[in-house]
Design a protein around this motif. Structure first.
Motif, PDB file in Angstrom:
ATOM      1  N   VAL A  89       3.554   9.840   3.615  1.00  0.00           N
ATOM      2  CA  VAL A  89       3.114  10.060   2.125  1.00  0.00           C
ATOM      3  C   VAL A  89       1.791  11.033   2.226  1.00  0.00           C
ATOM      4  O   VAL A  89       0.756  10.443   3.350  1.00  0.00           O
ATOM      5  CB  VAL A  89       3.060   9.012   1.437  1.00  0.00           C
ATOM      6  CG1 VAL A  89       2.642   9.561   0.102  1.00  0.00           C
ATOM      7  CG2 VAL A  89       4.243   8.021   1.432  1.00  0.00           C
ATOM      8  N   ALA A 119       0.496  11.949  -4.810  1.00  0.00           N
ATOM      9  CA  ALA A 119       1.333  11.554  -3.678  1.00  0.00           C
ATOM     10  C   ALA A 119       2.525  12.330  -3.506  1.00  0.00           C
ATOM     11  O   ALA A 119       3.488  12.169  -4.238  1.00  0.00           O
ATOM     12  CB  ALA A 119       1.535   9.865  -3.799  1.00  0.00           C
ATOM     13  N   TYR A 153       5.758  13.275  -1.024  1.00  0.00           N
ATOM     14  CA  TYR A 153       6.726  12.604   0.094  1.00  0.00           C
ATOM     15  C   TYR A 153       8.019  13.568  -0.411  1.00  0.00           C
ATOM     16  O   TYR A 153       8.247  13.995  -1.360  1.00  0.00           O
ATOM     17  CB  TYR A 153       7.114  11.319  -0.013  1.00  0.00           C
ATOM     18  CG  TYR A 153       7.269  10.665  -1.472  1.00  0.00           C
ATOM     19  CD1 TYR A 153       8.614  10.748  -1.894  1.00  0.00           C
ATOM     20  CD2 TYR A 153       6.340  10.365  -2.073  1.00  0.00           C
ATOM     21  CE1 TYR A 153       8.737   9.981  -3.103  1.00  0.00           C
ATOM     22  CE2 TYR A 153       6.353   9.736  -3.585  1.00  0.00           C
ATOM     23  CZ  TYR A 153       7.763   9.625  -3.995  1.00  0.00           C
ATOM     24  OH  TYR A 153       8.121   9.146  -5.252  1.00  0.00           O
ATOM     25  N   LEU A 156      -1.297  12.132   0.411  1.00  0.00           N
ATOM     26  CA  LEU A 156      -2.103  12.023  -0.962  1.00  0.00           C
ATOM     27  C   LEU A 156      -3.007  13.149  -0.905  1.00  0.00           C
ATOM     28  O   LEU A 156      -3.924  13.313  -0.303  1.00  0.00           O
ATOM     29  CB  LEU A 156      -3.076  10.599  -0.790  1.00  0.00           C
ATOM     30  CG  LEU A 156      -2.384   9.079  -0.554  1.00  0.00           C
ATOM     31  CD1 LEU A 156      -3.266   8.185  -0.472  1.00  0.00           C
ATOM     32  CD2 LEU A 156      -1.168   8.949  -1.541  1.00  0.00           C
ATOM     33  N   GLU A 197       0.891  -1.219   0.117  1.00  0.00           N
ATOM     34  CA  GLU A 197       0.035   0.242   0.172  1.00  0.00           C
ATOM     35  C   GLU A 197       0.808   1.369   0.077  1.00  0.00           C
ATOM     36  O   GLU A 197       0.510   2.313  -0.684  1.00  0.00           O
ATOM     37  CB  GLU A 197      -1.018  -0.007   1.359  1.00  0.00           C
ATOM     38  CG  GLU A 197      -2.147   1.156   1.221  1.00  0.00           C
ATOM     39  CD  GLU A 197      -2.636   1.388   2.528  1.00  0.00           C
ATOM     40  OE1 GLU A 197      -3.430   2.179   2.684  1.00  0.00           O
ATOM     41  OE2 GLU A 197      -2.393   0.578   3.632  1.00  0.00           O
ATOM     42  N   GLN A 257       3.005   1.728  -3.388  1.00  0.00           N
ATOM     43  CA  GLN A 257       2.294   2.050  -4.563  1.00  0.00           C
ATOM     44  C   GLN A 257       2.326   3.679  -4.458  1.00  0.00           C
ATOM     45  O   GLN A 257       2.323   4.214  -5.600  1.00  0.00           O
ATOM     46  CB  GLN A 257       0.732   1.525  -4.228  1.00  0.00           C
ATOM     47  CG  GLN A 257       0.187   1.723  -5.865  1.00  0.00           C
ATOM     48  CD  GLN A 257      -1.228   1.140  -5.670  1.00  0.00           C
ATOM     49  OE1 GLN A 257      -1.777   0.439  -4.495  1.00  0.00           O
ATOM     50  NE2 GLN A 257      -2.111   1.093  -6.739  1.00  0.00           N
ATOM     51  N   ALA A 258       2.323   4.245  -3.279  1.00  0.00           N
ATOM     52  CA  ALA A 258       2.165   5.797  -3.212  1.00  0.00           C
ATOM     53  C   ALA A 258       3.804   6.268  -3.001  1.00  0.00           C
ATOM     54  O   ALA A 258       3.875   7.317  -3.702  1.00  0.00           O
ATOM     55  CB  ALA A 258       1.441   5.986  -1.927  1.00  0.00           C
ATOM     56  N   ASN A 259       4.553   5.474  -2.683  1.00  0.00           N
ATOM     57  CA  ASN A 259       5.812   5.883  -2.615  1.00  0.00           C
ATOM     58  C   ASN A 259       6.845   4.690  -2.857  1.00  0.00           C
ATOM     59  O   ASN A 259       7.066   4.198  -2.098  1.00  0.00           O
ATOM     60  CB  ASN A 259       6.035   6.475  -1.303  1.00  0.00           C
ATOM     61  CG  ASN A 259       7.456   7.020  -1.037  1.00  0.00           C
ATOM     62  OD1 ASN A 259       8.625   6.828  -2.066  1.00  0.00           O
ATOM     63  ND2 ASN A 259       7.932   7.425   0.058  1.00  0.00           N
TER      64      ASN A 259
END
Lengths: 202, 202
Positions: free
Chosen positions: A55, A63, A65, A57, A43, A46-48
């Protein structure tokens, strides 16, 4: 907005304190997302792709960071005094001190991974001592420079407070207050803020 | 100004490339200052208690660190197009991508310390694999997002190029170009810049 965070992370705490101080906490859904360098967390990945928290969103900037980018983004969402001053003569001292706080957190996290996450038979005393030396020197520097922590609220104060809170949480044995009365006094005052109370790691 | 740097450091290279691209290199005296997390370097520690490079010694803002703060400071010293865009809709994507490049460098340095600096009998395969996974995921993300590397020069392109150059220098076995033709094409072009040639680690 959604914030991938973990209660124990000093970098995530910095973002939470920042959001709280700016009155933006109600606009952020907190999503508990613990990570470890030795374990994937799909999870978060996928964002970082670095699989690190925090992170943020966002709907307009995707996203975001790391914590430093998130803090500057949040500082752009309000109309009060900037916590990252825009005027250069004020900006560089604050960013430099905030970078010192980030470096202190980095060293503390590496010391924590070395001393607690890594199997005991694979620990390298020279590495742990090296990180602890960085922490001690950073604390001595902050004690000398404590006057810089007493102006209007800024990101450096938040970073330093979150770093010190992390030392209390994970390195109580270090007794960082000893010989550093001015830094201890700063923290005692700063820790009373509701933003710090609400984000205290347990 | 004086820059405490080491030829092998990707973070120091980022600052050198930035200074070169901005036409500021002649205003900076380079001072070779290698550091290791397991060893003190009093000259560096005096400027930065974290004992990390790069550090930029300035007449108006004191000792500045880390590389991100230095890059923003340098970007404020010229009157051309900013390499850290000021306009928010451009700034966040660039800072986020630059943070990814910094994280890639961090993971590569930690992998290097694990695999080369740490005594062989104390190495932890799970730690090394964890850092290498971050590197692989970051590279895959950059391949997907390669279009973002083709606009006017910015700090994200410089950071990504210095990170890739560091992989060539220390992790040739990774063969990062395989399966990533677009990222490889970006780097092949970017590496031709005089700023990159002049700062290539040997």
């Amino acid at each position: 907005m959604q914030l991938l965070y973990a209660a124990a992370s000093p970098f995530a705490r910095k973002v939470r304190v920042m959001a709280s101080e700016l009155g933006l906490l109600d606009a952020i859904v907190l999503i508990d997302s613990s990570v470890l360098p030795t374990r994937d967390n799909p999870e978060v990945s996928q964002a970082n792709p670095l699989t690190k928290i925090p992170v943020l969103l966002t709907s307009d900037a995707g996203a975001l960071y790391d914590s430093r980018v998130i803090c500057e983004y949040l500082d752009n969402l309000h109309h009060g005094e900037r916590l990252l001053p825009l005027e250069p003569s004020k900006r560089w001292p604050v960013l430099q001190l905030a970078a010192l706080a980030d470096g202190l957190m980095d060293a503390a996290l590496l010391a924590r991974y070395e001393g607690s996450a890594r199997p005991a038979e694979l620990q390298w005393p020279a590495w742990l001592e090296g990180q602890l030396s960085k922490i001690e020197r950073a604390l001595d520097h902050l004690e000398q420079q404590h006057a810089r922590l007493h102006g209007p609220l800024d990101i450096a104060q938040i970073g330093v407070a979150c770093a010190l809170g992390y030392l209390d949480f994970r390195f109580a044995d270090l007794a960082w207050r000893e010989g550093r009365p001015n830094l201890a006094a700063f923290y005692e005052g700063f820790a009373q803020r509701p933003s710090m109370h609400a984000s205290k790691p347990v």
